[in-house]
Write an enzyme that holds these catalytic residues in place. Structure first.
Site, PDB file in Angstrom:
ATOM      1  N   GLU A 104      -5.808 -11.810 -28.124  1.00 60.81           N
ATOM      2  CA  GLU A 104      -5.170 -11.997 -26.814  1.00 60.81           C
ATOM      3  C   GLU A 104      -3.911 -12.837 -27.003  1.00 60.81           C
ATOM      4  O   GLU A 104      -3.908 -13.802 -27.757  1.00 60.81           O
ATOM      5  CB  GLU A 104      -6.149 -12.691 -25.857  1.00 60.81           C
ATOM      6  CG  GLU A 104      -5.553 -13.269 -24.597  1.00 60.81           C
ATOM      7  CD  GLU A 104      -4.866 -12.236 -23.722  1.00 60.81           C
ATOM      8  OE1 GLU A 104      -3.789 -12.558 -23.182  1.00 60.81           O
ATOM      9  OE2 GLU A 104      -5.381 -11.108 -23.574  1.00 60.81           O
ATOM     10  N   CYS A 134       0.845  -1.202   0.000  1.00 60.59           N
ATOM     11  CA  CYS A 134       0.000   0.000   0.000  1.00 60.59           C
ATOM     12  C   CYS A 134       0.879   1.251   0.000  1.00 60.59           C
ATOM     13  O   CYS A 134       1.962   1.262   0.575  1.00 60.59           O
ATOM     14  CB  CYS A 134      -0.908   0.019   1.225  1.00 60.59           C
ATOM     15  SG  CYS A 134      -2.194  -1.238   1.224  1.00 60.59           S
ATOM     16  N   ASP A 175      -7.711  -2.783 -23.832  1.00 66.33           N
ATOM     17  CA  ASP A 175      -7.340  -2.807 -22.417  1.00 66.33           C
ATOM     18  C   ASP A 175      -5.909  -3.325 -22.342  1.00 66.33           C
ATOM     19  O   ASP A 175      -5.659  -4.458 -21.945  1.00 66.33           O
ATOM     20  CB  ASP A 175      -8.309  -3.722 -21.658  1.00 66.33           C
ATOM     21  CG  ASP A 175      -8.075  -3.706 -20.143  1.00 66.33           C
ATOM     22  OD1 ASP A 175      -7.205  -2.946 -19.687  1.00 66.33           O
ATOM     23  OD2 ASP A 175      -8.765  -4.459 -19.437  1.00 66.33           O
ATOM     24  N   CYS A 181      -3.672  -9.392   5.829  1.00 65.11           N
ATOM     25  CA  CYS A 181      -3.602  -8.195   4.976  1.00 65.11           C
ATOM     26  C   CYS A 181      -4.954  -7.507   5.039  1.00 65.11           C
ATOM     27  O   CYS A 181      -5.979  -8.112   4.698  1.00 65.11           O
ATOM     28  CB  CYS A 181      -3.265  -8.610   3.535  1.00 65.11           C
ATOM     29  SG  CYS A 181      -3.375  -7.245   2.355  1.00 65.11           S
ATOM     30  N   CYS A 206      -4.783   1.065 -16.882  1.00 60.92           N
ATOM     31  CA  CYS A 206      -4.404   0.939 -15.471  1.00 60.92           C
ATOM     32  C   CYS A 206      -3.193   1.808 -15.150  1.00 60.92           C
ATOM     33  O   CYS A 206      -2.729   1.809 -14.007  1.00 60.92           O
ATOM     34  CB  CYS A 206      -4.116  -0.520 -15.119  1.00 60.92           C
ATOM     35  SG  CYS A 206      -2.775  -1.242 -16.080  1.00 60.92           S
TER      36      CYS A 206
END
Length: 442
Positions: free
Chosen positions: A324, A92, A368, A177, A395
């Site tokens: 793909e 994180c 994507d 976690c 992303c």
């Protein structure tokens, strides 16, 4: 004559004023000598003591951790996770920031990348600057969404499962976690002895009760007898080939999105946040507005998430081609979409397969791509196909911004951009950009 080795500055401390957030989960500061510091565990506007973790004299920049906060931001909270902080777990980035502040920082990063790499303002891409939380994730400060349905645990020398420290192979053993989904936590991976394993990946499907662990043994190690707190399938990674083999149970998990069930083979890609697949399908379809009979491309299609949504909407007279590179993902996509006569899935890299298809015209495109983006050559090919709308799912805001600049060169403009906080507590953020030919409605 050999140059003198430069002196390491690791461990040196600097009292600094923290400047703006930067891409990568850190903020920017400068030493009194003007050297740039990338500081983790800090927030803009704070005054901190930053301890160098990487870098040497004369380096372009140094990496550092805020080890003492002298003047705190109003957005700072005590990290809910006991393993967060300088030198601890690297999973994180923003445990020390209020949830709303995390989303604001991510929005600032997106805006900065768009400006710097594409020369675009939020207004020019139809974005109001907000990063939307996923449904159910808007929690008070100090509470953490349990969103991570796939957790890859590293194993330390004593056989304990943990998470890697930031930019390190060192393992931080953890009892649990906080961002792991309930389905992962309930397996009890952290309580078991994993001697001989390099890592253990735990997967908890959100579309079913399927649970899975994928074991990567150290060279020559034998697999342990896996007894966890819930029924679970076990797969192993072949140390020679990197392939994934079933040990017992199903070799896949079943996920749900857009009213359809998708088979995802061991180690295959599926969005990690339980709400991500539906959130992204909705954003993409609302942006594209597919019509009956249209021809669509789904590039980097994985197990067929967007191809399935497109096929539903373009109907029997429409057609969808998915491309793909992953062999197992292609097998899954073909299985998942076997009910559609006019859906075809091709295996290979987009830049290689797409030119070979002979397609010269399409109505809609979804892409994507991996974190590095699609790149200039692929974008140039896509802009030549005359699609009325293109949906780009990203992303990484830097890769998105670079590719948007290439799309502009090819005559496309961004009609709308939306950003979603599908990776709370980390610096990662997901964006959906909808593009159309520049002359349309401009």
């Amino acid at each position: 004559m050999q140059a003198e080795p430069k002196k390491s500055l690791v461990g040196e401390e600097y009292e600094v004023e923290i400047g703006p957030v930067a891409h990568g989960g850190h903020c920017i500061a400068r030493t009194d000598e003007g050297q740039v510091l990338f500081v983790r565990h800090a927030l803009p506007g704070e005054r901190v003591v930053a301890q160098v973790t990487e870098g040497e004299e004369g380096a372009r920049f140094l990496r550092a951790d805020a080890v003492r906060v002298l003047e705190a931001s109003k957005d700072r909270i005590d990290a809910p996770c006991p393993y967060a902080g300088p030198g601890r777990c690297g999973g994180c980035d923003w445990q020390h920031a209020k949830p709303g502040a995390q989303r604001r920082l991510k929005g600032e990063v997106i805006a900065e990348q768009l400006r710097r790499l594409a020369g675009l303002t939020p207004e020019e891409v139809g974005w109001d600057g907000t990063v939307m939380p996923a449904e159910g994730d808007k929690l008070p400060a100090g509470e953490v969404p349990k969103w991570r349905t796939r957790v890859q645990y590293a194993v330390d020398a004593s056989g304990r499962a943990g998470l890697r420290r930031h930019r390190s192979h060192e393992v931080e053993p953890v009892d649990r976690c906080l961002i792991a989904a309930e389905g992962v936590s309930e397996l009890g991976v952290e309580k078991r002895d994993w001697t001989g394993m390099d890592c253990v990946e735990a997967v908890a499907a959100t579309g079913s009760q399927d649970r899975q662990v994928i074991l990567t043994p150290k060279p020559g190690a034998r697999l342990p007898l896996v007894e966890l707190d819930r029924p679970v399938s076990v797969l192993r990674v072949d140390e020679r080939t990197g392939g994934i083999h079933r040990v017992h149970g199903r070799p896949f998990v079943r996920e749900r999105a857009d009213g359809r069930t998708y088979r995802v083979g061991g180690g295959g890609f599926w969005q990690v946040h339980p709400k991500a697949a539906d959130t992204l399908v909705t954003a993409v379809m609302q942006g594209l507005l597919p019509r009956k009979g249209e021809m669509a491309l789904d590039l980097y299609c994985g197990v067929g998430l967007f191809a399935g949504a497109l096929a539903d909407r373009v109907g029997e007279k429409g057609a969808v081609l998915g491309i793909e590179s992953g062999k197992r993902a292609v097998e899954d996509a073909r299985h998942n979409l076997a009910g559609f006569d006019r859906v075809r899935i091709e295996q290979g890299k987009v830049e290689s397969v797409l030119p070979r298809t002979g397609i010269t015209e399409v109505d809609l495109i979804v892409l994507d791509p991996p974190r590095a983006g699609a790149g200039r050559t692929t974008v140039a090919h896509l802009t030549s196909l005359g699609a009325r709308r293109i949906a780009y799912v990203a992303c990484d805001p830097a890769a998105l911004a670079r590719d948007l600049a290439y799309f502009r060169e090819g005559g496309y403009r961004v009609r709308m951009l939306r950003a979603f906080d599908l990776f709370p507590m980390t610096h990662h953020v997901e964006c959906v950009a909808i593009l159309e030919p520049a002359g349309k409605g401009a």
